[in-house]
Scaffold this motif. Structure first.
Motif, short mmCIF file in Angstrom:
data_model
loop_
_atom_site.label_atom_id
_atom_site.label_comp_id
_atom_site.label_asym_id
_atom_site.label_seq_id
_atom_site.Cartn_x
_atom_site.Cartn_y
_atom_site.Cartn_z
N LEU A 1 0.85 -1.19 0.00
CA LEU A 1 0.00 0.00 0.00
C LEU A 1 0.89 1.24 0.00
O LEU A 1 1.79 1.35 0.83
CB LEU A 1 -0.83 -0.04 1.29
N VAL B 1 1.39 5.01 0.86
CA VAL B 1 0.80 6.03 1.74
C VAL B 1 1.81 7.16 1.91
O VAL B 1 2.89 6.94 2.46
CB VAL B 1 0.45 5.45 3.13
N LYS C 1 5.41 6.67 1.16
CA LYS C 1 6.03 5.48 1.77
C LYS C 1 5.29 4.24 1.26
O LYS C 1 4.14 4.33 0.84
CB LYS C 1 5.88 5.53 3.30
N LEU D 1 3.86 0.75 2.42
CA LEU D 1 3.52 -0.11 3.56
C LEU D 1 3.29 -1.53 3.07
O LEU D 1 2.76 -1.75 1.99
CB LEU D 1 2.25 0.37 4.24
N LEU E 1 1.50 -5.08 4.43
CA LEU E 1 0.56 -5.56 5.45
C LEU E 1 0.33 -7.05 5.28
O LEU E 1 0.12 -7.52 4.16
CB LEU E 1 -0.77 -4.84 5.29
N ILE F 1 6.63 -2.02 11.65
CA ILE F 1 6.32 -0.80 12.39
C ILE F 1 5.18 -1.02 13.39
O ILE F 1 4.96 -0.19 14.25
CB ILE F 1 6.03 0.42 11.49
N LEU G 1 -1.12 -5.79 15.25
CA LEU G 1 -2.47 -5.82 15.84
C LEU G 1 -2.82 -7.27 16.10
O LEU G 1 -2.65 -8.11 15.23
CB LEU G 1 -3.51 -5.24 14.87
N LEU G 2 -3.33 -7.55 17.29
CA LEU G 2 -3.61 -8.93 17.69
C LEU G 2 -5.10 -9.18 17.85
O LEU G 2 -5.81 -8.38 18.45
CB LEU G 2 -2.91 -9.21 19.03
N LEU H 1 0.25 -2.50 18.68
CA LEU H 1 -0.52 -1.25 18.63
C LEU H 1 -1.94 -1.39 19.14
O LEU H 1 -2.57 -0.40 19.52
CB LEU H 1 -0.59 -0.75 17.18
N GLY H 2 -2.48 -2.59 19.11
CA GLY H 2 -3.87 -2.76 19.54
C GLY H 2 -4.41 -4.08 19.08
O GLY H 2 -3.65 -5.00 18.80
N THR I 1 -1.98 -9.14 12.65
CA THR I 1 -1.67 -8.30 11.50
C THR I 1 -0.34 -7.62 11.77
O THR I 1 -0.15 -7.06 12.84
CB THR I 1 -2.77 -7.23 11.31
N ILE J 1 2.33 -4.75 10.24
CA ILE J 1 2.46 -3.64 9.30
C ILE J 1 3.94 -3.31 9.22
O ILE J 1 4.62 -3.18 10.24
CB ILE J 1 1.68 -2.40 9.78
#
Lengths: 293, 293
Positions: free
Chosen positions: B7, B9, B12, B14, B16, B56, B59-60, B89-90, B107, B109
């Motif tokens: 991706l 952005v 940059k 990314l 995933l 970077i 996510l779990l 991160l979350g 996930t 990133i």
């Protein structure tokens, strides 16, 4: 792990969220698979909406089931992905042991604007607002369960919710705190109060319910209380200084989406409920509690 | 859904990726929970490594189990997150019905460099390379299962694999095709052949095995064949023009990581195996097949 994650990349602000759903907990084997797929996407996009972010992609974790179920699920995914302009970028497919409880996960990635509101941003003196109407998904659930008869539009609010993506983007620069209402208006407002370190007061008489909801359950305080502790609304709850009332009213008209002023923020802590200014006790359960908050 | 998603952005790139694991399929209830957590992270970071990306964030999606198990899992997460500089991160935590098969999703990133290689980028005439050694995770699995006795270093290759993040970043600008070896060297090479629209030929005698693996299983062709169809290696398989051999050799020394030239790409299709130049039939199973490829 509550709010979505926020990540700065190359001068842009990304918002990332991941929700997981399991059979028998978040959906029933008898639920239409396409609706399960839609809701999995909608739930995640609602987290982006609360951050004022526009979706840029999705990643799916899928556990295979029966073939017809898989096909219908993928069709629902395709529809929601197109409807919300949120492309499915990839993910993983696994086979579970026979008879296992199936679980799905979805990661949504969004791009936010210059301001990314959080639930912790309320300021004493703010007015508390909520978009749309509360309780329609509860009505839809009761229709789906065969407990009441009602219009397809209410069933759709439960089966195929519409996260407030456009409103979220427009509101993000104007509001103080913002979050989505997913577990119930009262429990989510309580979380905003705790995160902001303030007291929030909600006037139950001002909680907005739809004509359809009122036709089924009435519009008395009991009906409004039931609506306020039911989940799955995917409306936006936000706080804003009283001075923004004019701009919010103009925005509401532009979006053709009602914003209801339901309460206020003040120094102190916790959630209080009133009816026409008179304090009333909170219901015993304020909404859906997760295993870990 | 095979390669990681890419991706753009804000200038940059990314990368995933999302992988899901289920009890009884990808891990056993008796596996150390901290190792399950480590592996879940490592598997996803290996996908980033193959794209030359640096992690970077993570996510779990977690389904709750017994309390001591949860605690040990979280401790393994914390260790892997710190070890790989990949901040959590979350995500989401859910409760499953009692007795349900638990499943987790992660996930990852990452941020890639100027060039993001894919498995489809091989060119006829390329040399095919693999990093490190193949089969150590198989050896570790057999040690974990109590079938053989062997050193802790081999058990660790199975329990706490080290994705080739640093090598992936350094290789990305030099290679043509690149992918990680997760399901088995032969099956993954077959996927590279198919994606690139070329034939790949692998010389079994040149498949690199470790001293530890050879001590346990020998170093004859049968031992190399077993290593080549076992999964969980998390090495990098890449193709590069023969003219890059010098730069690859220098990089290998700099990274202190062996690169073995194991084959070539040519016009045609499919995977061929040779032993010292003589064609030999492929094993019946080339590696781990997913439900949907």
């Amino acid at each position: 792990m509550d709010d979505a994650a926020v990540l700065d990349v190359g001068g842009k602000t990304l918002v990332l969220t991941h929700d997981m759903i399991a059979e028998g907990v978040h959906f029933l084997p008898s639920d239409p698979p396409g609706d399960v797929a839609w809701k999995l996407i909608a739930v995640n996009l609602s987290d982006l909406a609360a951050k004022g972010a526009r979706p840029i992609g999705l990643l799916l974790g899928y556990s295979l089931g029966e073939e017809a179920w898989n096909r219908a699920f993928v069709e629902g995914l395709r529809q929601a992905s197109a409807h919300f302009s949120a492309p499915l970028l990839g993910g993983d497919t696994i086979s579970m042991p026979p008879g296992a409880t199936r679980a799905f996960g979805l990661t949504a990635i969004g791009e936010a604007g210059a301001r990314v509101p959080s639930r912790a941003d309320a300021v004493a003196g703010d007015t508390l607002w909520v978009t749309g109407t509360i309780g329609d998904s509860l009505a839809g659930l009761r229709i789906a369960a065969g407990e009441v008869e009602g219009p397809a539009s209410l069933l759709a609010r439960y089966r195929r919710p519409e996260p407030r993506l456009q409103a979220g983007r427009a509101l993000a620069p104007l509001v103080h705190a913002m979050m989505d209402v997913s577990d119930g208006l009262l429990i989510d407002a309580g979380r905003m109060a705790a995160a902001s370190g303030l007291a929030l007061e909600i006037d139950l008489a001002r909680v907005p319910i739809s004509r359809g909801y009122a036709d089924l359950f009435g519009e008395d305080l009991r009906a409004r209380s039931d609506a306020s502790i039911a989940g799955d609304d995917y409306e936006l709850l936000f706080s804003a200084p009283a001075s923004e009332a004019g701009r919010l009213s103009a925005l509401s008209q532009e979006l053709r989406l009602a914003f209801a002023a339901i309460g206020t923020a003040s120094a102190g802590s916790g959630l209080r409920m009133t009816i026409g200014g008179e304090p009333v006790p909170l219901p015993r359960s304020l909404g859906y509690e997760h295993g870990i908050s």
